[in-house]
Design a protein around this motif. Structure first.
Motif, short mmCIF file in Angstrom:
data_model
loop_
_atom_site.label_atom_id
_atom_site.label_comp_id
_atom_site.label_asym_id
_atom_site.label_seq_id
_atom_site.Cartn_x
_atom_site.Cartn_y
_atom_site.Cartn_z
N GLN A 115 0.82 -1.21 0.00
CA GLN A 115 0.00 0.00 0.00
C GLN A 115 0.86 1.27 0.00
OE1 GLN A 115 -3.29 -0.21 -0.26
NE2 GLN A 115 -3.62 1.98 -0.27
N ALA A 116 1.94 1.27 0.75
CA ALA A 116 2.80 2.46 0.83
C ALA A 116 3.41 2.80 -0.53
CB ALA A 116 3.91 2.24 1.86
N ILE A 117 3.79 1.80 -1.29
CA ILE A 117 4.36 2.03 -2.63
C ILE A 117 3.26 2.43 -3.60
CG2 ILE A 117 5.48 0.89 -4.59
CD1 ILE A 117 7.13 -0.72 -2.58
N TYR A 118 2.12 1.79 -3.51
CA TYR A 118 0.99 2.06 -4.41
C TYR A 118 0.52 3.51 -4.25
CZ TYR A 118 -3.54 1.64 -6.67
OH TYR A 118 -4.62 1.83 -7.48
N GLN A 119 0.44 3.99 -3.01
CA GLN A 119 -0.03 5.35 -2.75
C GLN A 119 0.92 6.40 -3.33
OE1 GLN A 119 -0.55 5.37 1.49
NE2 GLN A 119 -2.70 4.76 1.34
N GLU A 130 11.54 -6.58 -15.33
CA GLU A 130 12.22 -7.17 -14.19
C GLU A 130 11.51 -6.76 -12.90
OE1 GLU A 130 15.86 -5.18 -15.44
OE2 GLU A 130 16.82 -7.16 -15.35
N ALA A 131 11.43 -7.67 -11.93
CA ALA A 131 10.79 -7.38 -10.65
C ALA A 131 11.61 -6.36 -9.87
CB ALA A 131 10.65 -8.66 -9.85
N ILE A 132 10.92 -5.58 -9.03
CA ILE A 132 11.58 -4.58 -8.19
C ILE A 132 11.47 -5.04 -6.74
CG2 ILE A 132 11.49 -2.20 -7.37
CD1 ILE A 132 10.46 -1.39 -10.13
N CYS A 133 12.54 -4.90 -5.98
CA CYS A 133 12.57 -5.30 -4.57
C CYS A 133 11.80 -4.27 -3.75
CB CYS A 133 14.02 -5.40 -4.09
SG CYS A 133 14.16 -5.85 -2.34
N PHE A 134 10.70 -4.72 -3.09
CA PHE A 134 9.89 -3.81 -2.28
C PHE A 134 10.59 -3.47 -0.97
CE2 PHE A 134 6.81 -3.83 -5.32
CZ PHE A 134 6.12 -5.01 -5.50
N TYR A 136 13.76 -2.96 -0.44
CA TYR A 136 14.71 -1.89 -0.74
C TYR A 136 14.00 -0.55 -0.82
CZ TYR A 136 17.95 1.01 -3.41
OH TYR A 136 18.75 2.03 -3.83
N ASN A 137 12.81 -0.52 -1.41
CA ASN A 137 12.07 0.73 -1.59
C ASN A 137 11.44 1.23 -0.30
OD1 ASN A 137 11.67 1.83 -4.52
ND2 ASN A 137 11.93 -0.38 -4.67
N LEU A 138 10.98 0.34 0.57
CA LEU A 138 10.30 0.76 1.80
C LEU A 138 11.25 1.05 2.95
CD1 LEU A 138 7.25 -1.65 1.70
CD2 LEU A 138 7.27 0.79 1.24
N SER A 139 12.27 0.24 3.12
CA SER A 139 13.21 0.47 4.22
C SER A 139 14.63 0.27 3.73
CB SER A 139 12.88 -0.44 5.41
OG SER A 139 12.91 -1.81 5.00
N HIS A 140 15.16 -0.91 3.93
CA HIS A 140 16.52 -1.18 3.46
C HIS A 140 16.67 -2.67 3.23
CE1 HIS A 140 20.80 -0.64 2.88
NE2 HIS A 140 21.03 -1.65 3.71
N CYS A 141 17.31 -3.03 2.12
CA CYS A 141 17.59 -4.43 1.81
C CYS A 141 19.10 -4.59 1.75
CB CYS A 141 16.95 -4.84 0.49
SG CYS A 141 17.26 -6.57 0.04
N ALA A 142 19.65 -5.43 2.63
CA ALA A 142 21.09 -5.60 2.72
C ALA A 142 21.60 -6.66 1.74
CB ALA A 142 21.48 -6.00 4.16
N ASN A 143 20.75 -7.21 0.92
CA ASN A 143 21.14 -8.30 0.03
C ASN A 143 21.70 -7.84 -1.31
OD1 ASN A 143 20.26 -10.12 1.97
ND2 ASN A 143 18.21 -10.22 1.10
N GLY A 144 21.86 -6.53 -1.50
CA GLY A 144 22.42 -6.04 -2.75
C GLY A 144 22.67 -4.55 -2.69
N PRO A 145 23.56 -4.00 -3.56
CA PRO A 145 23.86 -2.57 -3.55
C PRO A 145 22.78 -1.74 -4.25
CG PRO A 145 25.07 -3.65 -5.29
CD PRO A 145 24.34 -4.73 -4.55
#
Length: 171
Positions: A115-119, A130-134, A136-145
């Motif tokens: 919902q936060a991304i959709y709004q 290609e799929a986007i990592c949610f 990474y967009n909402l907080s932080h994803c440590a699995n990639g730069p």
């Protein structure tokens, strides 16, 4: 006993247009089989004129014009129900009968966007599909730069596809 030739016998239907068309084709087929030429002879008479009446009286043509058994009333009602459009079929509030199948042979992917991304107007895929990592967009994803990717998808903005998250978009 007197026969009424204008009406078919009980339980039989009138001759259909498709039967008439088939009989008309059969007349010419019978004349072709007999080898009748459409040209006038040297004497001035046309062979088609004399052979046409015989072709019309032939067994094949007569058989094609015989009345066929009438459809039962139940079958007629079933066909009528199939072709009838319900009164509320075009009502704005009426629900459909399912989802469309889309293009044949193409696998369609469906992502449930948070919902936060959709709004904020974000999407689930890059223009390249290609799929986007949610995460990474909402907080932080440590699995990639930044600008890289992880198992969940690309680390790009869901809105502008830049090398930042949507949380940092516009700041």
């Amino acid at each position: 006993m007197k026969f009424d030739l204008s009406n078919p016998p009980k339980g039989f239907a009138r001759c259909s247009v498709s039967q008439l068309v088939a009989a008309d084709k059969m007349v010419f087929q019978v004349m072709i089989e007999k080898g009748v030429k459409p040209k006038r002879s040297t004497g001035g008479d046309c062979a088609m004129d004399t052979e046409l009446l015989e072709a019309l009286h032939s067994y094949q043509v007569s058989f094609g014009l015989m009345p066929l058994p009438a459809k039962a009333e139940k079958e007629k009602e079933k066909e009528k129900k199939k072709t009838e459009v319900p009164k509320n079929a075009f009502d704005k509030n009426a629900k459909g009968k399912g989802k469309g199948k889309g293009k044949a042979g193409v696998r369609q992917r469906f992502f449930k966007i948070p919902q936060a991304i959709y709004q904020k107007g974000g999407v689930a895929e890059t223009p390249a599909g290609e799929a986007i990592c949610f995460s990474y967009n909402l907080s932080h994803c440590a699995n990639g730069p930044d600008g890289g990717s992880c198992a969940k998808g690309k680390h790009v903005c869901c809105k502008c596809f830049g090398a930042h998250g949507i949380k940092d978009h516009g700041s």
